[in-house]
Design a protein around this motif. Sequence first.
Motif, mmCIF file in Angstrom:
data_model
loop_
_atom_site.group_PDB
_atom_site.id
_atom_site.type_symbol
_atom_site.label_atom_id
_atom_site.label_comp_id
_atom_site.label_asym_id
_atom_site.label_seq_id
_atom_site.Cartn_x
_atom_site.Cartn_y
_atom_site.Cartn_z
ATOM 1 N N VAL A 183 20.361 65.231 29.173
ATOM 2 C CA VAL A 183 18.983 66.969 29.087
ATOM 3 C C VAL A 183 20.184 67.780 29.109
ATOM 4 C CG1 VAL A 183 17.214 68.116 29.641
ATOM 5 C CG2 VAL A 183 16.867 65.918 29.856
ATOM 6 N N VAL A 184 21.200 68.372 30.524
ATOM 7 C CA VAL A 184 21.416 69.520 30.338
ATOM 8 C C VAL A 184 22.653 69.841 29.114
ATOM 9 C CG1 VAL A 184 23.436 71.029 31.749
ATOM 10 C CG2 VAL A 184 20.836 69.985 32.557
ATOM 11 N N LEU A 185 23.512 68.073 29.694
ATOM 12 C CA LEU A 185 24.886 68.095 28.033
ATOM 13 C C LEU A 185 24.412 68.618 26.603
ATOM 14 C CD1 LEU A 185 26.855 66.926 27.023
ATOM 15 C CD2 LEU A 185 26.009 64.997 27.354
ATOM 16 N N ALA A 186 22.691 67.905 26.872
ATOM 17 C CA ALA A 186 22.114 68.107 24.730
ATOM 18 C C ALA A 186 21.740 69.587 24.777
ATOM 19 C CB ALA A 186 20.778 67.334 24.623
ATOM 20 N N GLU A 187 21.286 69.976 26.149
ATOM 21 C CA GLU A 187 21.147 71.361 25.304
ATOM 22 C C GLU A 187 22.418 71.943 25.032
ATOM 23 O OE1 GLU A 187 19.053 72.637 29.449
ATOM 24 O OE2 GLU A 187 17.320 71.754 28.801
ATOM 25 N N LEU A 188 23.774 71.969 25.716
ATOM 26 C CA LEU A 188 24.718 72.622 25.576
ATOM 27 C C LEU A 188 25.177 72.085 24.229
ATOM 28 C CD1 LEU A 188 26.311 72.657 29.247
ATOM 29 C CD2 LEU A 188 26.006 74.277 28.081
ATOM 30 N N LEU A 189 25.372 70.961 23.561
ATOM 31 C CA LEU A 189 25.276 71.126 22.765
ATOM 32 C C LEU A 189 24.689 71.318 21.528
ATOM 33 C CD1 LEU A 189 26.981 66.737 23.447
ATOM 34 C CD2 LEU A 189 28.363 68.948 23.601
ATOM 35 N N GLN A 190 23.732 71.349 21.724
ATOM 36 C CA GLN A 190 22.831 72.142 20.732
ATOM 37 C C GLN A 190 22.660 73.169 20.395
ATOM 38 O OE1 GLN A 190 19.322 69.793 19.755
ATOM 39 N NE2 GLN A 190 18.839 69.645 21.799
ATOM 40 N N LYS A 191 23.272 74.327 21.208
ATOM 41 C CA LYS A 191 23.395 75.613 21.357
ATOM 42 C C LYS A 191 24.469 75.866 20.591
ATOM 43 C CE LYS A 191 24.196 79.742 24.895
ATOM 44 N NZ LYS A 191 23.775 79.771 26.499
ATOM 45 N N LYS A 192 25.565 75.148 21.012
ATOM 46 C CA LYS A 192 27.089 75.014 20.276
ATOM 47 C C LYS A 192 27.184 74.640 18.932
ATOM 48 C CE LYS A 192 29.293 75.679 24.278
ATOM 49 N NZ LYS A 192 30.287 76.752 24.390
ATOM 50 N N GLY A 193 25.757 73.505 18.780
ATOM 51 C CA GLY A 193 25.207 72.808 17.470
ATOM 52 C C GLY A 193 26.991 72.038 17.087
ATOM 53 N N TRP A 194 27.336 71.266 18.510
ATOM 54 C CA TRP A 194 28.504 70.302 18.580
ATOM 55 C C TRP A 194 27.587 68.925 18.633
ATOM 56 C CZ3 TRP A 194 32.609 72.899 22.147
ATOM 57 C CH2 TRP A 194 33.009 73.837 21.933
ATOM 58 N N MET A 195 29.114 68.159 18.186
ATOM 59 C CA MET A 195 28.172 66.112 18.226
ATOM 60 C C MET A 195 29.049 66.115 19.223
ATOM 61 S SD MET A 195 25.474 65.873 15.668
ATOM 62 C CE MET A 195 25.247 64.651 15.899
ATOM 63 N N LEU A 196 28.792 64.757 19.499
ATOM 64 C CA LEU A 196 29.338 64.035 21.023
ATOM 65 C C LEU A 196 29.780 62.492 20.270
ATOM 66 C CD1 LEU A 196 30.363 63.795 23.684
ATOM 67 C CD2 LEU A 196 27.742 62.945 24.480
ATOM 68 N N ALA A 197 30.315 62.238 20.533
ATOM 69 C CA ALA A 197 30.849 60.899 20.131
ATOM 70 C C ALA A 197 31.173 60.245 21.381
ATOM 71 C CB ALA A 197 31.745 60.520 19.084
ATOM 72 N N THR A 198 31.401 59.018 22.234
ATOM 73 C CA THR A 198 31.550 57.878 22.524
ATOM 74 C C THR A 198 32.701 56.946 22.994
ATOM 75 O OG1 THR A 198 29.464 56.938 23.340
ATOM 76 C CG2 THR A 198 29.975 58.796 24.360
ATOM 77 N N ALA A 199 34.038 57.262 23.905
ATOM 78 C CA ALA A 199 34.775 56.067 23.399
ATOM 79 C C ALA A 199 34.232 55.309 25.113
ATOM 80 C CB ALA A 199 36.110 56.374 22.924
ATOM 81 N N GLU A 200 34.019 53.837 24.438
ATOM 82 C CA GLU A 200 33.547 53.150 26.509
ATOM 83 C C GLU A 200 34.873 52.104 26.606
ATOM 84 O OE1 GLU A 200 29.914 53.195 27.616
ATOM 85 O OE2 GLU A 200 29.041 54.492 25.670
ATOM 86 N N SER A 201 35.139 51.594 27.251
ATOM 87 C CA SER A 201 35.413 49.717 28.001
ATOM 88 C C SER A 201 34.536 49.884 28.980
ATOM 89 C CB SER A 201 37.105 50.288 27.986
ATOM 90 O OG SER A 201 37.338 48.921 27.665
ATOM 91 N N CYS A 202 34.882 50.232 30.327
ATOM 92 C CA CYS A 202 34.359 49.448 31.313
ATOM 93 C C CYS A 202 33.144 49.552 31.459
ATOM 94 C CB CYS A 202 34.977 50.114 32.552
ATOM 95 S SG CYS A 202 35.099 51.627 32.350
ATOM 96 N N THR A 203 32.668 50.960 30.637
ATOM 97 C CA THR A 203 31.069 50.562 30.875
ATOM 98 C C THR A 203 29.846 49.844 29.748
ATOM 99 O OG1 THR A 203 31.364 52.940 29.877
ATOM 100 C CG2 THR A 203 30.618 53.162 31.776
ATOM 101 N N GLY A 204 30.458 50.223 28.148
ATOM 102 C CA GLY A 204 30.373 48.644 27.573
ATOM 103 C C GLY A 204 28.916 49.145 26.278
ATOM 104 N N GLY A 205 28.963 50.818 26.779
ATOM 105 C CA GLY A 205 28.367 51.208 25.202
ATOM 106 C C GLY A 205 26.823 51.465 27.159
ATOM 107 N N LEU A 206 27.048 52.270 27.942
ATOM 108 C CA LEU A 206 25.742 52.199 28.941
ATOM 109 C C LEU A 206 25.990 53.941 28.944
ATOM 110 C CD1 LEU A 206 26.829 50.544 32.773
ATOM 111 C CD2 LEU A 206 24.554 50.386 30.696
ATOM 112 N N ILE A 207 26.683 54.599 28.663
ATOM 113 C CA ILE A 207 26.866 55.697 28.581
ATOM 114 C C ILE A 207 26.469 56.579 27.057
ATOM 115 C CG2 ILE A 207 28.601 58.179 28.489
ATOM 116 C CD1 ILE A 207 30.587 56.791 29.746
#
Length: 170
Positions: free
Chosen positions: A17-41
Amino acid sequence: MQLNKALADHDTPELVVVLAELLQKKGWMLATAESCTGGLIGAACTELAGSSAWFERGFITYSNEAKSELLGVDAGVIAAHGAVSEPVARAMATGAIEHSPPSRVALAVTGVAGPTGGTPEKPVGTVWFGWSVDGEVRTERRRFDGDRATVRAATVHHSLQALVELLLAH
């Protein structure tokens, strides 16, 4: 230190929730690159309704070939340092940005979740993190105790907590 302690007290959904608020406030998008977590993030992020406003895409690059093909991680870097290494985490974060043009923020994780696969140099629970925030890449190595599920959950939580801290400082 106060902020770090306060964020550590949040559970993963609260961090999202905090991450979403910060990214939306800045107008930025997030991409993830996961190995050991296999998509959990990515799953933790997209569990929050409305995440399409700030979560652009996730790469699950479990194999070395996937890291190279999907993120552009040089196979020579993987061969020289191993998949669980600082150069690979850095390249994964950079590659996630390069292969997700709308994204200004990326996080990457590569590690040994166990119960097998550990070595004396990289025991089970070793995870390398990479974060790219508006062109600046940071990396960190952590080691988490516990079984596979515990290591993966700790990796998800730490990756998000540290990203929130980086965004707050940016």
